[in-house]
Write a protein that holds these residues in place. Structure first.
Motif, PDB file in Angstrom:
ATOM      1  N   THR A   1       0.840  -1.207   0.000  1.00  0.00           N
ATOM      2  CA  THR A   1       0.000   0.000   0.000  1.00  0.00           C
ATOM      3  C   THR A   1       0.867   1.247   0.000  1.00  0.00           C
ATOM      4  O   THR A   1       0.593   2.198  -0.758  1.00  0.00           O
ATOM      5  N   LYS A   2       1.901   1.250   0.809  1.00  0.00           N
ATOM      6  CA  LYS A   2       2.803   2.414   0.874  1.00  0.00           C
ATOM      7  C   LYS A   2       3.393   2.717  -0.496  1.00  0.00           C
ATOM      8  O   LYS A   2       3.467   3.875  -0.916  1.00  0.00           O
TER       9      LYS A   2
ATOM     10  N   LEU B   1       0.655   4.335  -2.660  1.00  0.00           N
ATOM     11  CA  LEU B   1       0.334   5.691  -2.208  1.00  0.00           C
ATOM     12  C   LEU B   1       1.439   6.666  -2.603  1.00  0.00           C
ATOM     13  O   LEU B   1       1.169   7.795  -3.041  1.00  0.00           O
ATOM     14  N   ASN B   2       2.677   6.219  -2.467  1.00  0.00           N
ATOM     15  CA  ASN B   2       3.797   7.114  -2.805  1.00  0.00           C
ATOM     16  C   ASN B   2       3.927   7.334  -4.301  1.00  0.00           C
ATOM     17  O   ASN B   2       4.228   8.447  -4.747  1.00  0.00           O
TER      18      ASN B   2
ATOM     19  N   GLU C   1       1.917  10.083  -5.768  1.00  0.00           N
ATOM     20  CA  GLU C   1       2.391  11.452  -5.540  1.00  0.00           C
ATOM     21  C   GLU C   1       3.195  11.969  -6.729  1.00  0.00           C
ATOM     22  O   GLU C   1       3.467  13.167  -6.833  1.00  0.00           O
TER      23      GLU C   1
ATOM     24  N   LYS D   1      -7.752   2.961   1.488  1.00  0.00           N
ATOM     25  CA  LYS D   1      -6.658   3.944   1.497  1.00  0.00           C
ATOM     26  C   LYS D   1      -6.192   4.228   0.079  1.00  0.00           C
ATOM     27  O   LYS D   1      -5.938   5.371  -0.302  1.00  0.00           O
ATOM     28  N   PHE D   2      -6.063   3.167  -0.697  1.00  0.00           N
ATOM     29  CA  PHE D   2      -5.614   3.283  -2.086  1.00  0.00           C
ATOM     30  C   PHE D   2      -6.594   4.110  -2.911  1.00  0.00           C
ATOM     31  O   PHE D   2      -6.209   5.032  -3.632  1.00  0.00           O
TER      32      PHE D   2
ATOM     33  N   LYS E   1      -6.582   7.798  -1.980  1.00  0.00           N
ATOM     34  CA  LYS E   1      -5.378   8.475  -2.489  1.00  0.00           C
ATOM     35  C   LYS E   1      -5.511   8.742  -3.985  1.00  0.00           C
ATOM     36  O   LYS E   1      -5.085   9.801  -4.482  1.00  0.00           O
TER      37      LYS E   1
ATOM     38  N   THR F   1      -5.177  12.466  -5.652  1.00  0.00           N
ATOM     39  CA  THR F   1      -4.134  12.766  -6.640  1.00  0.00           C
ATOM     40  C   THR F   1      -4.643  12.755  -8.083  1.00  0.00           C
ATOM     41  O   THR F   1      -3.861  12.954  -9.006  1.00  0.00           O
TER      42      THR F   1
END
Length: 241
Positions: free
Chosen positions: A115-116, A119-120, A123, A144-145, A148, A152
Protein backbone atom coordinates in the motif's frame (compact mmCIF):
# COMPACT_ATOMS: atom_id res chain seq x y z
CA UNK A 1 -21.49 0.48 -23.17
CA UNK A 2 -18.97 1.51 -25.83
CA UNK A 3 -15.27 1.62 -25.02
CA UNK A 4 -13.46 4.10 -27.28
CA UNK A 5 -10.04 4.11 -25.63
CA UNK A 6 -7.56 1.42 -24.57
CA UNK A 7 -4.49 2.77 -22.83
CA UNK A 8 -2.68 -0.47 -21.94
CA UNK A 9 -1.05 -2.24 -24.89
CA UNK A 10 2.31 -3.97 -25.22
CA UNK A 11 4.39 -4.35 -28.37
CA UNK A 12 7.18 -6.79 -29.16
CA UNK A 13 9.50 -4.40 -27.31
CA UNK A 14 8.11 -5.66 -23.98
CA UNK A 15 9.85 -8.97 -24.61
CA UNK A 16 6.82 -11.19 -24.00
CA UNK A 17 4.34 -9.63 -26.42
CA UNK A 18 3.88 -10.36 -30.09
CA UNK A 19 2.76 -7.36 -32.18
CA UNK A 20 4.08 -4.09 -33.56
CA UNK A 21 2.72 -0.57 -33.12
CA UNK A 22 1.36 -0.72 -36.66
CA UNK A 23 -0.39 -4.05 -36.11
CA UNK A 24 -1.96 -2.72 -32.92
CA UNK A 25 -3.20 0.39 -34.76
CA UNK A 26 -4.73 -1.73 -37.53
CA UNK A 27 -6.70 -3.77 -35.00
CA UNK A 28 -7.75 -0.66 -33.06
CA UNK A 29 -9.09 0.86 -36.28
CA UNK A 30 -11.06 -2.30 -37.05
CA UNK A 31 -12.67 -2.15 -33.62
CA UNK A 32 -13.57 1.52 -33.83
CA UNK A 33 -11.23 2.72 -31.08
CA UNK A 34 -10.37 6.41 -31.12
CA UNK A 35 -7.29 6.36 -28.85
CA UNK A 36 -4.78 3.68 -27.92
CA UNK A 37 -1.80 3.82 -25.60
CA UNK A 38 1.51 2.17 -26.41
CA UNK A 39 2.67 1.26 -22.93
CA UNK A 40 5.54 -1.18 -23.03
CA UNK A 41 7.07 -2.32 -19.78
CA UNK A 42 9.85 -0.36 -18.13
CA UNK A 43 13.43 -1.65 -18.40
CA UNK A 44 13.51 -3.60 -15.13
CA UNK A 45 10.97 -6.10 -16.47
CA UNK A 46 12.87 -9.17 -17.70
CA UNK A 47 13.11 -8.82 -21.48
CA UNK A 48 11.88 -5.22 -21.34
CA UNK A 49 13.21 -2.39 -23.52
CA UNK A 50 15.99 0.06 -22.77
CA UNK A 51 14.84 3.51 -21.65
CA UNK A 52 16.06 4.84 -25.03
CA UNK A 53 13.26 2.85 -26.68
CA UNK A 54 10.68 4.50 -24.44
CA UNK A 55 12.14 7.97 -25.02
CA UNK A 56 12.35 7.53 -28.80
CA UNK A 57 8.60 7.08 -29.24
CA UNK A 58 8.54 10.64 -30.55
CA UNK A 59 9.19 9.07 -33.98
CA UNK A 60 5.78 7.33 -33.85
CA UNK A 61 3.08 9.30 -35.68
CA UNK A 62 0.37 10.80 -33.50
CA UNK A 63 -2.26 9.14 -35.66
CA UNK A 64 -2.07 5.81 -37.51
CA UNK A 65 -5.00 4.47 -39.58
CA UNK A 66 -7.20 7.15 -38.05
CA UNK A 67 -6.42 6.13 -34.45
CA UNK A 68 -4.75 8.55 -32.03
CA UNK A 69 -1.57 6.95 -30.67
CA UNK A 70 -0.52 7.96 -27.16
CA UNK A 71 3.14 7.28 -26.44
CA UNK A 72 3.63 5.90 -22.96
CA UNK A 73 5.02 3.28 -20.63
CA UNK A 74 3.96 0.83 -17.95
CA UNK A 75 6.70 1.70 -15.49
CA UNK A 76 7.68 -0.66 -12.71
CA UNK A 77 7.42 0.44 -9.09
CA UNK A 78 10.77 -0.49 -7.56
CA UNK A 79 10.47 0.33 -3.86
CA UNK A 80 8.07 1.43 -1.15
CA UNK A 81 8.97 5.06 -1.79
CA UNK A 82 7.31 4.75 -5.20
CA UNK A 83 10.47 5.05 -7.29
CA UNK A 84 10.01 4.00 -10.91
CA UNK A 85 12.42 2.38 -13.36
CA UNK A 86 11.96 5.21 -15.88
CA UNK A 87 13.52 8.61 -15.09
CA UNK A 88 11.35 11.71 -14.81
CA UNK A 89 13.19 13.37 -17.70
CA UNK A 90 11.55 10.74 -19.92
CA UNK A 91 8.22 10.48 -18.10
CA UNK A 92 7.54 14.19 -18.50
CA UNK A 93 7.57 13.88 -22.31
CA UNK A 94 5.15 10.93 -22.51
CA UNK A 95 1.44 11.18 -23.27
CA UNK A 96 0.43 8.52 -20.75
CA UNK A 97 2.19 6.91 -17.78
CA UNK A 98 1.00 3.72 -16.12
CA UNK A 99 2.70 2.48 -12.95
CA UNK A 100 2.36 -1.00 -11.52
CA UNK A 101 3.71 -3.61 -9.14
CA UNK A 102 5.20 -6.62 -10.94
CA UNK A 103 6.58 -9.72 -9.28
CA UNK A 104 9.10 -10.07 -12.11
CA UNK A 105 10.80 -6.92 -10.84
CA UNK A 106 10.39 -6.99 -7.05
CA UNK A 107 9.41 -9.37 -4.29
CA UNK A 108 5.98 -8.52 -2.85
CA UNK A 109 5.99 -6.79 0.53
CA UNK A 110 3.32 -7.18 3.19
CA UNK A 111 -0.01 -5.38 2.83
CA UNK A 112 1.36 -2.23 4.47
CA UNK A 113 4.44 -2.15 2.24
CA UNK A 114 2.45 -2.74 -0.95
CA UNK A 115 0.00 0.00 0.00
CA UNK A 116 2.80 2.41 0.87
CA UNK A 117 4.40 1.86 -2.55
CA UNK A 118 1.14 2.67 -4.37
CA UNK A 119 0.33 5.69 -2.21
CA UNK A 120 3.80 7.11 -2.81
CA UNK A 121 3.86 6.49 -6.55
CA UNK A 122 0.57 8.38 -6.87
CA UNK A 123 2.39 11.45 -5.54
CA UNK A 124 4.34 11.45 -8.81
CA UNK A 125 2.60 14.04 -11.01
CA UNK A 126 3.55 12.16 -14.18
CA UNK A 127 1.71 8.97 -13.17
CA UNK A 128 -1.79 8.77 -14.69
CA UNK A 129 -2.94 5.18 -14.10
CA UNK A 130 -2.25 2.41 -11.58
CA UNK A 131 -2.28 -0.94 -13.37
CA UNK A 132 -4.01 -4.09 -12.07
CA UNK A 133 -4.26 -3.07 -8.38
CA UNK A 134 -6.39 -6.15 -7.68
CA UNK A 135 -3.43 -8.50 -8.15
CA UNK A 136 -3.66 -10.90 -5.16
CA UNK A 137 0.14 -11.27 -5.09
CA UNK A 138 0.26 -7.65 -3.88
CA UNK A 139 -2.53 -7.24 -1.27
CA UNK A 140 -3.32 -3.64 -0.39
CA UNK A 141 -5.48 -1.59 1.94
CA UNK A 142 -8.10 -0.91 -0.70
CA UNK A 143 -9.91 2.10 0.75
CA UNK A 144 -6.66 3.94 1.50
CA UNK A 145 -5.61 3.28 -2.09
CA UNK A 146 -8.90 4.50 -3.59
CA UNK A 147 -8.96 7.66 -1.47
CA UNK A 148 -5.38 8.47 -2.49
CA UNK A 149 -6.33 8.02 -6.14
CA UNK A 150 -9.14 10.52 -5.62
CA UNK A 151 -6.81 13.00 -3.92
CA UNK A 152 -4.13 12.77 -6.64
CA UNK A 153 -6.53 12.40 -9.60
CA UNK A 154 -4.98 9.07 -10.56
CA UNK A 155 -7.02 6.63 -12.63
CA UNK A 156 -7.59 3.13 -11.27
CA UNK A 157 -7.37 0.40 -13.87
CA UNK A 158 -9.75 -2.52 -14.17
CA UNK A 159 -7.49 -4.86 -16.10
CA UNK A 160 -9.16 -7.30 -18.48
CA UNK A 161 -6.13 -9.55 -18.77
CA UNK A 162 -6.26 -10.18 -15.02
CA UNK A 163 -9.54 -12.05 -15.48
CA UNK A 164 -8.58 -13.94 -18.64
CA UNK A 165 -5.04 -15.25 -18.46
CA UNK A 166 -2.95 -13.71 -15.71
CA UNK A 167 -3.19 -12.73 -12.05
CA UNK A 168 -5.70 -15.42 -11.13
CA UNK A 169 -7.82 -14.58 -8.13
CA UNK A 170 -8.04 -10.88 -9.02
CA UNK A 171 -11.79 -10.66 -9.52
CA UNK A 172 -12.89 -10.38 -5.88
CA UNK A 173 -10.25 -7.73 -5.19
CA UNK A 174 -11.20 -5.79 -8.33
CA UNK A 175 -14.87 -5.97 -7.36
CA UNK A 176 -14.12 -4.49 -3.93
CA UNK A 177 -11.93 -1.76 -5.45
CA UNK A 178 -14.60 -0.91 -8.02
CA UNK A 179 -17.26 -0.72 -5.30
CA UNK A 180 -15.06 1.71 -3.36
CA UNK A 181 -14.52 3.77 -6.52
CA UNK A 182 -18.28 3.96 -6.97
CA UNK A 183 -18.75 4.93 -3.31
CA UNK A 184 -16.15 7.70 -3.41
CA UNK A 185 -16.72 8.87 -6.99
CA UNK A 186 -13.27 7.85 -8.25
CA UNK A 187 -12.87 7.38 -12.04
CA UNK A 188 -11.70 4.04 -13.41
CA UNK A 189 -10.36 2.95 -16.78
CA UNK A 190 -11.09 -0.45 -18.34
CA UNK A 191 -7.96 -1.56 -20.21
CA UNK A 192 -7.11 -4.69 -22.17
CA UNK A 193 -3.43 -5.06 -21.16
CA UNK A 194 -3.03 -6.59 -24.61
CA UNK A 195 0.10 -8.53 -25.49
CA UNK A 196 -1.02 -9.32 -29.04
CA UNK A 197 -2.87 -7.06 -31.45
CA UNK A 198 -6.02 -9.21 -31.53
CA UNK A 199 -6.66 -8.35 -27.86
CA UNK A 200 -6.52 -4.56 -28.31
CA UNK A 201 -9.78 -3.12 -26.98
CA UNK A 202 -10.80 -6.44 -25.47
CA UNK A 203 -12.32 -5.38 -22.16
CA UNK A 204 -15.37 -7.64 -21.98
CA UNK A 205 -14.59 -9.10 -18.55
CA UNK A 206 -13.71 -5.72 -17.08
CA UNK A 207 -16.97 -4.21 -18.31
CA UNK A 208 -18.91 -7.20 -17.02
CA UNK A 209 -17.47 -6.56 -13.55
CA UNK A 210 -18.22 -2.83 -13.72
CA UNK A 211 -21.79 -3.59 -14.74
CA UNK A 212 -22.12 -5.99 -11.78
CA UNK A 213 -20.97 -3.17 -9.51
CA UNK A 214 -23.39 -0.74 -11.14
CA UNK A 215 -20.60 1.69 -11.95
CA UNK A 216 -22.00 4.93 -13.38
CA UNK A 217 -20.80 5.38 -16.97
CA UNK A 218 -19.48 8.87 -16.16
CA UNK A 219 -16.93 7.21 -13.84
CA UNK A 220 -15.63 4.95 -16.65
CA UNK A 221 -13.34 7.47 -18.28
CA UNK A 222 -12.70 5.62 -21.54
CA UNK A 223 -16.34 5.63 -22.65
CA UNK A 224 -16.01 9.30 -23.69
CA UNK A 225 -13.21 10.92 -25.70
CA UNK A 226 -13.98 14.39 -24.36
CA UNK A 227 -13.90 13.20 -20.75
CA UNK A 228 -10.60 11.43 -21.35
CA UNK A 229 -8.85 14.31 -23.11
CA UNK A 230 -10.05 16.73 -20.43
CA UNK A 231 -8.46 14.47 -17.84
CA UNK A 232 -5.13 14.55 -19.68
CA UNK A 233 -5.41 18.32 -20.08
CA UNK A 234 -5.98 18.72 -16.35
CA UNK A 235 -2.92 16.54 -15.73
CA UNK A 236 -0.88 18.99 -17.78
CA UNK A 237 0.01 16.59 -20.58
CA UNK A 238 1.79 18.72 -23.18
CA UNK A 239 -0.02 17.17 -26.15
CA UNK A 240 -3.42 18.18 -24.79
CA UNK A 241 -2.74 21.54 -23.16
Amino acid sequence: MEILIDMHNHTIASGHAYSTVQEIAVEANKKGLKFIGITDHGPKMPGGPHVYHIANQRVIPEKIYGVEILKGVEANIMDQEGQLDVPERILKNLDIVIAGLHDGCIEPWDIDGNTKALLNVMENNYVDIISHPGNPIFPIHKEKFVLKAKETKTLIEINNSSFRSSRKGSKDNCYEIAMLCKKHGVPVIANSDSHISFDVGRVDKAIELLEEVGMPEELIINTCVHRFTNYLKDKGKTRFV
